[in-house]
Design a protein around this motif. Structure first.
Motif, PDB file in Angstrom:
ATOM      1  N   PRO A 282       0.801  -1.230   0.000  1.00 42.61           N
ATOM      2  CA  PRO A 282       0.000   0.000   0.000  1.00 42.61           C
ATOM      3  C   PRO A 282       0.830   1.275   0.000  1.00 42.61           C
ATOM      4  O   PRO A 282       0.326   2.335  -0.373  1.00 42.61           O
ATOM      5  N   ASP A 283       2.097   1.188   0.389  1.00 44.40           N
ATOM      6  CA  ASP A 283       2.954   2.377   0.348  1.00 44.40           C
ATOM      7  C   ASP A 283       3.218   2.842  -1.081  1.00 44.40           C
ATOM      8  O   ASP A 283       3.619   3.992  -1.298  1.00 44.40           O
ATOM      9  N   VAL A 310      -7.012   2.363  -2.902  1.00 43.45           N
ATOM     10  CA  VAL A 310      -7.512   2.859  -4.193  1.00 43.45           C
ATOM     11  C   VAL A 310      -8.761   3.703  -3.990  1.00 43.45           C
ATOM     12  O   VAL A 310      -8.904   4.796  -4.566  1.00 43.45           O
ATOM     13  N   ARG A 311      -9.668   3.232  -3.171  1.00 47.41           N
ATOM     14  CA  ARG A 311     -10.959   3.903  -2.990  1.00 47.41           C
ATOM     15  C   ARG A 311     -10.845   5.222  -2.230  1.00 47.41           C
ATOM     16  O   ARG A 311     -11.791   6.009  -2.209  1.00 47.41           O
ATOM     17  N   THR A 312      -9.706   5.467  -1.610  1.00 45.18           N
ATOM     18  CA  THR A 312      -9.498   6.737  -0.901  1.00 45.18           C
ATOM     19  C   THR A 312      -8.532   7.646  -1.662  1.00 45.18           C
ATOM     20  O   THR A 312      -7.990   8.586  -1.091  1.00 45.18           O
ATOM     21  N   THR A 322       2.722  12.924  -9.382  1.00 45.05           N
ATOM     22  CA  THR A 322       3.739  11.931  -9.723  1.00 45.05           C
ATOM     23  C   THR A 322       4.707  12.451 -10.777  1.00 45.05           C
ATOM     24  O   THR A 322       5.876  12.038 -10.810  1.00 45.05           O
ATOM     25  N   GLN A 323       4.270  13.349 -11.623  1.00 49.12           N
ATOM     26  CA  GLN A 323       5.183  13.928 -12.609  1.00 49.12           C
ATOM     27  C   GLN A 323       6.338  14.647 -11.916  1.00 49.12           C
ATOM     28  O   GLN A 323       7.479  14.620 -12.384  1.00 49.12           O
ATOM     29  N   TYR A 339       6.021   9.837   0.528  1.00 52.59           N
ATOM     30  CA  TYR A 339       5.382   9.826   1.850  1.00 52.59           C
ATOM     31  C   TYR A 339       4.239  10.826   1.895  1.00 52.59           C
ATOM     32  O   TYR A 339       3.137  10.518   2.381  1.00 52.59           O
ATOM     33  N   GLN A 340       4.472  12.008   1.363  1.00 53.23           N
ATOM     34  CA  GLN A 340       3.443  13.044   1.353  1.00 53.23           C
ATOM     35  C   GLN A 340       2.273  12.647   0.479  1.00 53.23           C
ATOM     36  O   GLN A 340       1.112  12.922   0.789  1.00 53.23           O
ATOM     37  N   LEU A 341       2.590  11.935  -0.608  1.00 54.16           N
ATOM     38  CA  LEU A 341       1.541  11.436  -1.503  1.00 54.16           C
ATOM     39  C   LEU A 341       0.568  10.548  -0.733  1.00 54.16           C
ATOM     40  O   LEU A 341      -0.658  10.627  -0.913  1.00 54.16           O
ATOM     41  N   ASN A 342       1.102   9.712   0.141  1.00 52.11           N
ATOM     42  CA  ASN A 342       0.274   8.819   0.932  1.00 52.11           C
ATOM     43  C   ASN A 342      -0.483   9.555   2.035  1.00 52.11           C
ATOM     44  O   ASN A 342      -1.615   9.226   2.344  1.00 52.11           O
TER      45      ASN A 342
END
Length: 346
Positions: A282-283, A310-312, A322-323, A339-342
């Motif tokens: 999930p990371d 995925v649903r969140t 991501t670019q 990390y911030q993305l998560n």
């Protein structure tokens, strides 16, 4: 193991066990829910299996199909390889039991997967030696027997054939020619088979990932095998304790190769899945969503957790973020961005 734990330690783990149990109950409620992102992008979550008996575990978590069936386990722990009929029955059992696609990888013996049934010479570095498609092109009778069984079993459902460890178009053309020959033989013998089974390739060698557009133009689908792709790209043996600390899914070269394969598939109009360990972590889920991946295949025990992630998530937003990650050269900063993305989706 905690020897003679104090009461405070016992209480800590009791609370943790209760929390984990609540989380598992919550995940089980997602079994029949679609893997759809918050902004409406429908994704497909598939399961990796090794034996026909593993299908039930995939069904228990609501997998939409099988993204990787490792056929080499039929060849393990025996003195002679399984014959066509034995293979046919094993493949048919899985294909018939699954309401969805079943991606069956052709024999991937060699390296860390050895079998007395198929003699593979021990190279100095087995991971770089005679294995997977190389072995099948060397022992064509072995390959033909498996293809005959696969094509016959494919009439039971939605089968797909996947060729592992492709590194050159020459290998691919030889493999596809053998598939055509086997189809011709079955038709001539009047044996029922599926003549339109999609044939795809596993992209796990850097040469194939770099030239993914060339492979995509000749195949029906691609599947990224990140375990070996990382190992080969970074020149490390992931099972060697001396160097496996260098095994890094977030290395910029790995992210760029994954992105390149996904883009090649999109340009060619064919599906791209990812079936390595990254798919079940999930990371990395939001990162892979941002790279454009829409099909994940993983061990069944990880599927519901990935579905929850995925649903969140908002895929369109992730693709923009991501670019920036793809353009980052600083390893520490890149990890902080992931990390911030998560965190942003929590």
């Amino acid at each position: 193991v905690v020897a003679a734990p104090a009461r405070i330690t016992l209480d800590f783990y009791a609370r943790r066990r209760q929390r984990d149990a609540r989380y598992r109950r919550m995940l089980l409620r997602l079994k029949d829910e679609p893997a759809t992102s918050k902004d409406g992008q429908r994704l497909r979550l598939l399961a990796n299996i090794e034996l026909p008996s593993d299908v039930s575990q995939a069904q228990e978590v609501g997998a939409e199909g099988i993204g990787l069936y490792r056929t080499e386990f039929l060849f393990m722990n025996r003195d002679e390889p399984p014959g066509e009929e034995e293979q046919y029955l094993a493949y048919r059992e899985v294909i018939a039991a699954v309401d969805g696609p079943v991606t069956i990888r052709t024999l991937d013996l060699g390296a860390d997967k050895q079998s007395d049934a198929v003699r593979v010479s021990q190279a100095t570095n087995p991971a770089l030696g005679l294995r997977a498609v190389r072995l099948c092109l060397r022992d064509r009778n072995l390959f033909r027997t498996q293809l005959r069984a696969l094509l016959r079993a494919a009439t039971a459902g939605q089968a797909r054939i996947m060729i592992p460890m492709l590194s050159s178009l020459s290998e691919l053309e030889q493999a596809l020619e053998i598939v055509r020959e086997v189809k011709h033989d079955l038709a001539r013998e009047g044996i029922e088979f599926d003549s339109k089974v999609p044939v795809g390739g596993m992209i796990e060698v850097p040469a194939a990932a770099i030239a993914a557009d060339l492979f995509a133009n000749r195949l029906d689908f691609l599947s990224i095998g990140t375990n070996d792709l990382i190992q080969y790209t970074l020149a490390i043996d992931r099972i060697d304790d001396e160097v496996n600390y260098l095994y890094d899914p977030l290395h910029p070269s790995i992210l760029r190769l994954i992105h390149n394969v996904i883009c090649a598939g999109r340009e060619a109009g064919i599906p791209v899945s990812l079936c390595g360990e990254m798919a079940g972590d999930p990371d990395y889920t939001r990162l892979l969503l941002g790279l454009g991946l829409v099909e994940f295949s993983m061990e069944p025990t990880r599927l519901l957790e990935i579905k929850e992630r995925v649903r969140t998530s908002e895929r369109e937003k992730l693709m923009g973020q991501t670019q920036q990650i793809l353009g980052c050269a600083d390893p520490a900063q890149l990890r902080m961005m992931v990390y911030q993305l998560n965190q942003d989706g929590e």
